[in-house]
Design an enzyme around this catalytic site. Structure first.
Site, mmCIF file in Angstrom:
data_model
loop_
_atom_site.group_PDB
_atom_site.id
_atom_site.type_symbol
_atom_site.label_atom_id
_atom_site.label_comp_id
_atom_site.label_asym_id
_atom_site.label_seq_id
_atom_site.Cartn_x
_atom_site.Cartn_y
_atom_site.Cartn_z
ATOM 1 N N TRP A 101 0.830 -1.210 0.000
ATOM 2 C CA TRP A 101 0.000 0.000 0.000
ATOM 3 C C TRP A 101 0.857 1.250 0.000
ATOM 4 C CZ3 TRP A 101 -4.238 -1.132 -2.002
ATOM 5 C CH2 TRP A 101 -4.931 -2.308 -1.679
ATOM 6 N N ASP A 171 -1.277 6.660 6.354
ATOM 7 C CA ASP A 171 -2.401 5.790 5.995
ATOM 8 C C ASP A 171 -2.619 4.842 7.175
ATOM 9 O OD1 ASP A 171 -4.067 3.785 5.048
ATOM 10 O OD2 ASP A 171 -2.860 3.314 3.270
ATOM 11 N N LYS A 195 -11.755 -1.553 6.762
ATOM 12 C CA LYS A 195 -10.935 -2.492 7.509
ATOM 13 C C LYS A 195 -11.419 -2.562 8.953
ATOM 14 C CE LYS A 195 -8.683 -2.956 3.764
ATOM 15 N NZ LYS A 195 -7.501 -2.290 3.270
HETATM 16 C C1 LIG Z 1 -7.014 -1.794 2.027
HETATM 17 C C2 LIG Z 1 -5.972 -0.761 2.133
HETATM 18 C C3 LIG Z 1 -5.843 0.254 1.175
HETATM 19 C C4 LIG Z 1 -6.713 0.335 -0.051
HETATM 20 O O1 LIG Z 1 -7.983 0.686 0.295
HETATM 21 P P1 LIG Z 1 -9.134 0.983 -0.788
HETATM 22 O O2 LIG Z 1 -10.184 1.607 0.041
HETATM 23 O O3 LIG Z 1 -9.502 -0.322 -1.397
HETATM 24 O O4 LIG Z 1 -8.555 1.916 -1.796
HETATM 25 C C5 LIG Z 1 -4.882 1.218 1.385
HETATM 26 N N1 LIG Z 1 -4.077 1.186 2.453
HETATM 27 C C6 LIG Z 1 -4.170 0.225 3.388
HETATM 28 C C7 LIG Z 1 -3.258 0.246 4.568
HETATM 29 C C8 LIG Z 1 -5.119 -0.779 3.251
HETATM 30 O O5 LIG Z 1 -5.207 -1.742 4.186
#
Ligand SMILES: *Cc1c(COP(=O)(O)O)cnc(C)c1O
Length: 359
Positions: A101, A171, A195
């Site tokens: 990511w 993030d 998540k």
């Molecule tokens: C799942 C995830 C993403 C991507 O998320 P989307 O909403 O599908 O774009 C980005 N960063 C992390 C840490 C993730 O776990």
């Protein structure tokens, strides 16, 4: 069939209480005679939903007044572009690459400016967090970027990097609201909510006010401009109303549970149960350096791909679902987010012991 223990990395398990409440309100939201899915985003009922949601996440995280909370669309991946478009005033940014990511975010930023990878754990398949206490931070970097919890590899920053005064952007998709956080250490904290918080379709961005300016990169679409959403209090266009409503319910659930300090204790207890077993097992091994282990995502392997597949299959039959590792890494991964009860992890560990005895 009843509910299973769902170890999916995302979209992931939500608190049963929240789902039941939403079900009760499905046809008639508190006497409105309609579902939240059917009502105007300008209605009084929805105004209350979004305002309460914002206040509750502010209370939970202790978000200072000089930070905005934005409810956005396009998942975490849209933020990969929105961040450079809004923050890259010098067109320079430093990225710490600790997994896929972070790598994707880094690649996206390269479209907009000069991106320096100041640290990476790619040399050991992202199984650890690099020492970030004294990195070669670029003097003109607009920000330093991390993915705080690496969903796929199961690592977590236990200490934030020393950004040498530069704005930290994180993030937190897979560790959102899993433990207390000092918001003042960040310029931007953001995550897709699917998540640990709510249904896919909502991203939450918490951003310090001075980082929200008119001065964005030329060509930035209106919908990708933080100022547009901040000025409109996340109601510039139709927001993902139903998703925000569920997030709001999860915030209330977290408050009722005792807040983020209590969640952290619960999460530590769940993770310890699984990691302790992994550390003593003859069959299963964790794949992460112990000091960098995530409380949320726990990858493990047997070392034999066929046996891994058999484990995943038998676990599913026993009501333990979605234990396959990410499609790019294989093996197993148990995601044990806030809404995963302790009993779910107990059941998983008991099942792993049984499996180990058989094989
Ligand atoms: C799942 C995830 C993403 C991507 O998320 P989307 O909403 O599908 O774009 C980005 N960063 C992390 C840490 C993730 O776990």
């Amino acid at each position: 069939m009843g509910r299973v223990y769902n170890f999916s990395a995302g979209p992931a398990v939500l608190p049963e209480e929240v789902l039941k409440e939403a079900a009760e309100e499905m046809l008639d939201y508190r006497g409105c005679g309609m579902s939240v899915m059917e009502m105007s985003h300008r209605s009084k009922a929805f105004q209350e939903i979004i305002q309460e949601a914002e206040q509750d996440i502010r209370d939970l995280m202790g978000i200072p007044d000089n930070y905005k909370v934005l409810f956005l669309q396009g998942g975490a991946s849209t933020q990969f572009a929105m961040i450079p478009m809004n923050l890259m005033k010098n067109r320079v940014a430093d990225y710490i690459v600790t997994g896929q990511w972070a790598k994707k975010a880094c690649q996206e930023a390269q479209k907009y400016g000069k991106v320096n990878v100041v640290a990476s754990s790619a040399d050991k398949t992202f199984s650890y967090i690099p020492d970030c206490s004294d990195l070669p931070i670029s003097p003109d970097a607009d920000y330093v970027y991390i993915c705080e919890n690496n969903t796929i590899y199961g690592t977590k920053f236990k200490t934030l990097p020393n950004t040498k005064g530069k704005t930290l952007v994180a993030d937190v998709s897979s560790c959102f609201l899993s433990e207390p956080v000092d918001v003042t250490k960040y310029g931007v904290i953001y995550g897709g909510v699917q998540k640990n918080v709510g249904p896919a379709g909502v991203a939450i961005t918490i951003i310090r006010e001075d980082l929200i300016t008119e001065d964005v990169l030329p060509g930035t679409p209106t919908m990708l401009n933080y100022k547009v959403h901040a000025d409109a209090k996340s109601l510039y266009n139709t927001p993902p109303c139903y998703g925000i409503y569920i997030c709001g319910k999860v915030f209330k659930w977290l408050k009722k549970m005792g807040g983020l300090k209590v969640m952290k204790e619960r999460n530590e207890k769940k993770a310890a149960l699984l990691y302790d077993y992994l550390d003593h097992s003859q069959l299963f091994q964790g794949t992460v350096v112990p000091k960098d282990r995530s409380l949320m995502n726990v990858p493990f392997v047997t070392g034999n791909a066929e046996l891994d597949a058999e484990f995943i299959k038998e676990a599913k039959a026993a009501g333990l679902e979605n234990l396959g590792g990410h499609r790019t890494v294989g093996g197993m991964r148990a995601s044990i987010y806030n809404a995963m009860p302790y009993e779910g992890v107990e059941k998983l560990v008991a099942f792993m012991k049984e499996f180990e005895e058989k094989h």
